[in-house]
Design a protein around this motif. Structure first.
Motif, PDB file in Angstrom:
ATOM      1  N   HIS A 205       0.830  -1.195   0.000  1.00 26.75           N
ATOM      2  CA  HIS A 205       0.000   0.000   0.000  1.00 26.75           C
ATOM      3  C   HIS A 205       0.870   1.252   0.000  1.00 26.75           C
ATOM      4  O   HIS A 205       2.074   1.196   0.250  1.00 26.75           O
ATOM      5  CB  HIS A 205      -1.025   0.005   1.142  1.00 26.75           C
ATOM      6  CG  HIS A 205      -0.403   0.001   2.501  1.00 26.75           C
ATOM      7  ND1 HIS A 205      -0.377  -1.115   3.301  1.00 26.75           N
ATOM      8  CD2 HIS A 205       0.221   0.980   3.195  1.00 26.75           C
ATOM      9  CE1 HIS A 205       0.246  -0.823   4.434  1.00 26.75           C
ATOM     10  NE2 HIS A 205       0.615   0.431   4.392  1.00 26.75           N
ATOM     11  N   CYS A 206       0.222   2.356  -0.315  1.00 21.91           N
ATOM     12  CA  CYS A 206       0.947   3.624  -0.496  1.00 21.91           C
ATOM     13  C   CYS A 206       1.338   4.207   0.857  1.00 21.91           C
ATOM     14  O   CYS A 206       0.519   4.300   1.768  1.00 21.91           O
ATOM     15  CB  CYS A 206       0.037   4.575  -1.280  1.00 21.91           C
ATOM     16  SG  CYS A 206       0.444   6.308  -1.125  1.00 21.91           S
ATOM     17  N   ILE A 207       2.576   4.610   0.989  1.00 24.00           N
ATOM     18  CA  ILE A 207       3.057   5.138   2.276  1.00 24.00           C
ATOM     19  C   ILE A 207       2.420   6.478   2.616  1.00 24.00           C
ATOM     20  O   ILE A 207       2.166   6.800   3.776  1.00 24.00           O
ATOM     21  CB  ILE A 207       4.605   5.225   2.313  1.00 24.00           C
ATOM     22  CG1 ILE A 207       5.098   5.592   3.720  1.00 24.00           C
ATOM     23  CG2 ILE A 207       5.143   6.208   1.280  1.00 24.00           C
ATOM     24  CD1 ILE A 207       6.582   5.451   3.945  1.00 24.00           C
ATOM     25  N   PHE A 208       2.104   7.262   1.585  1.00 26.38           N
ATOM     26  CA  PHE A 208       1.459   8.559   1.841  1.00 26.38           C
ATOM     27  C   PHE A 208       0.045   8.319   2.391  1.00 26.38           C
ATOM     28  O   PHE A 208      -0.390   9.005   3.313  1.00 26.38           O
ATOM     29  CB  PHE A 208       1.383   9.394   0.559  1.00 26.38           C
ATOM     30  CG  PHE A 208       2.727   9.791  -0.003  1.00 26.38           C
ATOM     31  CD1 PHE A 208       3.304  11.008   0.351  1.00 26.38           C
ATOM     32  CD2 PHE A 208       3.413   8.965  -0.888  1.00 26.38           C
ATOM     33  CE1 PHE A 208       4.537  11.389  -0.170  1.00 26.38           C
ATOM     34  CE2 PHE A 208       4.637   9.336  -1.412  1.00 26.38           C
ATOM     35  CZ  PHE A 208       5.211  10.553  -1.051  1.00 26.38           C
ATOM     36  N   CYS A 209      -0.663   7.329   1.801  1.00 26.46           N
ATOM     37  CA  CYS A 209      -2.000   6.982   2.308  1.00 26.46           C
ATOM     38  C   CYS A 209      -1.891   6.510   3.758  1.00 26.46           C
ATOM     39  O   CYS A 209      -2.727   6.856   4.598  1.00 26.46           O
ATOM     40  CB  CYS A 209      -2.646   5.888   1.459  1.00 26.46           C
ATOM     41  SG  CYS A 209      -3.262   6.464  -0.135  1.00 26.46           S
ATOM     42  N   ALA A 210      -0.843   5.733   4.043  1.00 27.19           N
ATOM     43  CA  ALA A 210      -0.662   5.235   5.412  1.00 27.19           C
ATOM     44  C   ALA A 210      -0.439   6.404   6.376  1.00 27.19           C
ATOM     45  O   ALA A 210      -0.960   6.409   7.489  1.00 27.19           O
ATOM     46  CB  ALA A 210       0.522   4.268   5.455  1.00 27.19           C
ATOM     47  N   ALA A 267      -7.993  10.763  -1.046  1.00 29.18           N
ATOM     48  CA  ALA A 267      -8.036   9.496  -1.783  1.00 29.18           C
ATOM     49  C   ALA A 267      -6.741   9.369  -2.575  1.00 29.18           C
ATOM     50  O   ALA A 267      -6.183  10.367  -3.025  1.00 29.18           O
ATOM     51  CB  ALA A 267      -9.225   9.483  -2.726  1.00 29.18           C
ATOM     52  N   HIS A 268      -6.278   8.155  -2.739  1.00 26.82           N
ATOM     53  CA  HIS A 268      -4.997   7.956  -3.414  1.00 26.82           C
ATOM     54  C   HIS A 268      -4.998   8.519  -4.833  1.00 26.82           C
ATOM     55  O   HIS A 268      -5.912   8.266  -5.611  1.00 26.82           O
ATOM     56  CB  HIS A 268      -4.628   6.469  -3.455  1.00 26.82           C
ATOM     57  CG  HIS A 268      -3.318   6.264  -4.133  1.00 26.82           C
ATOM     58  ND1 HIS A 268      -2.122   6.498  -3.494  1.00 26.82           N
ATOM     59  CD2 HIS A 268      -3.012   5.928  -5.417  1.00 26.82           C
ATOM     60  CE1 HIS A 268      -1.142   6.290  -4.349  1.00 26.82           C
ATOM     61  NE2 HIS A 268      -1.650   5.954  -5.518  1.00 26.82           N
ATOM     62  N   GLN A 269      -3.964   9.269  -5.161  1.00 25.77           N
ATOM     63  CA  GLN A 269      -3.822   9.855  -6.501  1.00 25.77           C
ATOM     64  C   GLN A 269      -2.352  10.208  -6.701  1.00 25.77           C
ATOM     65  O   GLN A 269      -1.770  10.931  -5.895  1.00 25.77           O
ATOM     66  CB  GLN A 269      -4.687  11.115  -6.564  1.00 25.77           C
ATOM     67  CG  GLN A 269      -4.874  11.686  -7.952  1.00 25.77           C
ATOM     68  CD  GLN A 269      -5.979  12.738  -7.968  1.00 25.77           C
ATOM     69  OE1 GLN A 269      -5.965  13.676  -7.184  1.00 25.77           O
ATOM     70  NE2 GLN A 269      -6.940  12.567  -8.855  1.00 25.77           N
ATOM     71  N   TYR A 327       3.001   6.208  -5.568  1.00 27.68           N
ATOM     72  CA  TYR A 327       3.296   7.625  -5.320  1.00 27.68           C
ATOM     73  C   TYR A 327       2.007   8.396  -5.112  1.00 27.68           C
ATOM     74  O   TYR A 327       0.940   7.990  -5.587  1.00 27.68           O
ATOM     75  CB  TYR A 327       4.112   8.225  -6.481  1.00 27.68           C
ATOM     76  CG  TYR A 327       4.715   9.558  -6.113  1.00 27.68           C
ATOM     77  CD1 TYR A 327       5.702   9.633  -5.139  1.00 27.68           C
ATOM     78  CD2 TYR A 327       4.283  10.744  -6.709  1.00 27.68           C
ATOM     79  CE1 TYR A 327       6.245  10.850  -4.765  1.00 27.68           C
ATOM     80  CE2 TYR A 327       4.820  11.968  -6.349  1.00 27.68           C
ATOM     81  CZ  TYR A 327       5.805  12.021  -5.377  1.00 27.68           C
ATOM     82  OH  TYR A 327       6.330  13.223  -4.990  1.00 27.68           O
ATOM     83  N   HIS A 328       2.079   9.493  -4.408  1.00 29.13           N
ATOM     84  CA  HIS A 328       0.888  10.243  -4.019  1.00 29.13           C
ATOM     85  C   HIS A 328       1.277  11.718  -4.107  1.00 29.13           C
ATOM     86  O   HIS A 328       2.175  12.163  -3.386  1.00 29.13           O
ATOM     87  CB  HIS A 328       0.550   9.829  -2.582  1.00 29.13           C
ATOM     88  CG  HIS A 328      -0.803  10.167  -2.088  1.00 29.13           C
ATOM     89  ND1 HIS A 328      -1.679   9.225  -1.590  1.00 29.13           N
ATOM     90  CD2 HIS A 328      -1.452  11.354  -1.971  1.00 29.13           C
ATOM     91  CE1 HIS A 328      -2.791   9.814  -1.193  1.00 29.13           C
ATOM     92  NE2 HIS A 328      -2.684  11.110  -1.417  1.00 29.13           N
ATOM     93  N   TRP A 329       0.653  12.457  -5.016  1.00 28.84           N
ATOM     94  CA  TRP A 329       1.093  13.851  -5.214  1.00 28.84           C
ATOM     95  C   TRP A 329       0.780  14.693  -3.984  1.00 28.84           C
ATOM     96  O   TRP A 329      -0.113  14.381  -3.206  1.00 28.84           O
ATOM     97  CB  TRP A 329       0.497  14.450  -6.484  1.00 28.84           C
ATOM     98  CG  TRP A 329      -0.956  14.851  -6.402  1.00 28.84           C
ATOM     99  CD1 TRP A 329      -2.032  14.114  -6.806  1.00 28.84           C
ATOM    100  CD2 TRP A 329      -1.480  16.085  -5.894  1.00 28.84           C
ATOM    101  NE1 TRP A 329      -3.186  14.807  -6.568  1.00 28.84           N
ATOM    102  CE2 TRP A 329      -2.878  16.023  -6.008  1.00 28.84           C
ATOM    103  CE3 TRP A 329      -0.907  17.238  -5.341  1.00 28.84           C
ATOM    104  CZ2 TRP A 329      -3.719  17.056  -5.598  1.00 28.84           C
ATOM    105  CZ3 TRP A 329      -1.728  18.270  -4.935  1.00 28.84           C
ATOM    106  CH2 TRP A 329      -3.115  18.177  -5.069  1.00 28.84           C
TER     107      TRP A 329
HETATM  108 ZN   LIG Z   1      -1.620   7.179  -1.604  1.00 26.39          ZN
END
Ligand SMILES: [Zn+2]
Ligand SMILES: [Zn+2]
Ligand SMILES: [Zn+2]
Length: 368
Positions: A205-210, A267-269, A327-329
């Protein structure tokens, strides 16, 4: 108002915090010790005039700027205007002989450097702009990034940033942003992209989301495995500065700058270009409210902000695809309240004299 940068001795912190996304970057949070001579760095005053006769970016002086690239709205008086940069740091196609000798390697300084005049009012701050105006400005960022990526496959990255106030290096006081399209992915972005991809490979999973999930977790209790006693209670919700419907402003746990704040989509983007037109208003609202909070606490925010979005790798947008899930902008806002010292330049270790948890609390406490 009390000095917002005065060290807070009430709950002394002295620790090195590792940036969770780029672990090679760390920050020394040292609240009790004045690592920096704060008082010697009075911020230069900002130009707050509405119209300046001699300013090339003010209305009526359009003939004084380099050629216009686009203006918004298309008819009537412009509100936002984009022009070429008179002193580009990266230039056009001029044939250059590259002399690479030994360890001294160069690549062509090819690219585009453009200026966006954010508003027709000379000294207006972001928090004073209308939400609809700010949303249009972010739309202009998107439109130009898209055009630049489509125009030339040698362009690997388009960096959009803003320097606001003389303390942040803005050479022209009229409020403006800059767009630099470059033939390389900047190292900062590359490190984030690669490290978040490595995290994704391990954890799926995305670290930024985490990190957003952690920021939105209001309280966590850690129990002792054997006795069941409460070992530690952590209040992670303390990192949220501002929250919209689609976007969130977070104070990074390992903030390099005292008042640094990051804004991300909830939300993931991965790609800023994927923000839908109707969501730009919510982004505008979160940015505006965050800037108002910073301005109220610091007492006149002078800052750099920049967009970190997934690299495109030229016209082939598929080159960014491997990183679409990892990646997550985000938009990084770095208010300039101090100047790096020899310790920071020599060690690469940023020193933050304000506990990020307390900084977030003070930003949240501002009554808007
Ligand atoms: Zn994310
Ligand atoms: Zn002006
Ligand atoms: Zn970043």
């Amino acid at each position: 108002m009390s000095d917002p940068n005065a060290p807070d001795n009430s709950s002394e912190v002295r620790e090195i915090r590792i940036n969770p996304i780029v672990p090679s970057e760390s920050v020394l949070v040292a609240t009790a010790r004045s690592m920096r001579p704060k008082k010697a760095e009075e911020l230069a005053p900002r130009d707050t005039r509405k119209h300046v006769e001699t300013c090339p970016f003010c209305r009526g002086n359009e003939h004084k700027t380099p050629p216009v690239i686009l203006s918004w709205p298309a008819d009537g008086d412009w509100q936002i205007r984009m022009v070429e940069n008179l002193y580009p740091v990266l230039g056009d196609d001029r044939e250059q002989a590259n002399f690479n000798f030994g360890l001294q390697q160069t690549i062509d300084g090819y690219g585009r450097h453009e200026v966006i005049i954010d508003h027709h009012e000379h000294g207006i701050a972001v928090q004073d702009m209308a939400e609809s105006h700010l949303a249009a400005l972010f739309g202009v960022y998107q439109a130009r990034m898209q055009q630049l990526f489509a125009s030339d496959e040698r362009l690997k990255y388009v960096l959009v940033f803003k320097n606001f106030g003389p303390a942040a290096g803005a050479s022209i006081p009229h409020t403006h942003s800059q767009v630099i399209a470059m033939p390389v992915v900047p190292e900062n972005v590359d490190a984030e992209v690669k490290n978040s991809a490595a995290y994704y490979a391990k954890h799926h999973h995305c670290i930024f989301c985490a990190l957003i999930d952690e920021a939105l977790t209001f309280e966590a209790t850690i129990y002792d495995r054997n006795s069941g006693a409460v070992r530690r209670k952590i209040n992670v919700g303390q990192y949220v500065v501002e929250r919209g419907e689609k976007f969130i402003a977070i104070k990074p746990f390992a903030s390099r700058y005292e008042w640094e704040v990051h804004i991300l989509p909830l939300a993931h983007q991965a790609d800023f270009l994927d923000v839908r037109g109707e969501d730009l208003a919510d982004l505008a609202r979160v940015v505006k409210r965050t800037m108002a909070r910073l301005d109220a606490v610091i007492g006149g925010a002078q800052y750099n902000f920049f967009l970190h979005s997934v690299p495109h790798g030229g016209t082939d947008s598929k080159q960014g695809a491997p990183y679409a899930a990892s990646y997550h902008w985000h938009l990084e806002i770095c208010p300039r309240t101090s100047i790096p010292t020899g310790f920071e330049l020599g060690s690469g270790l940023f020193v933050n004299t304000i506990n990020p948890e307390q900084a977030a609390e003070r930003l949240r406490a501002v009554d808007l």
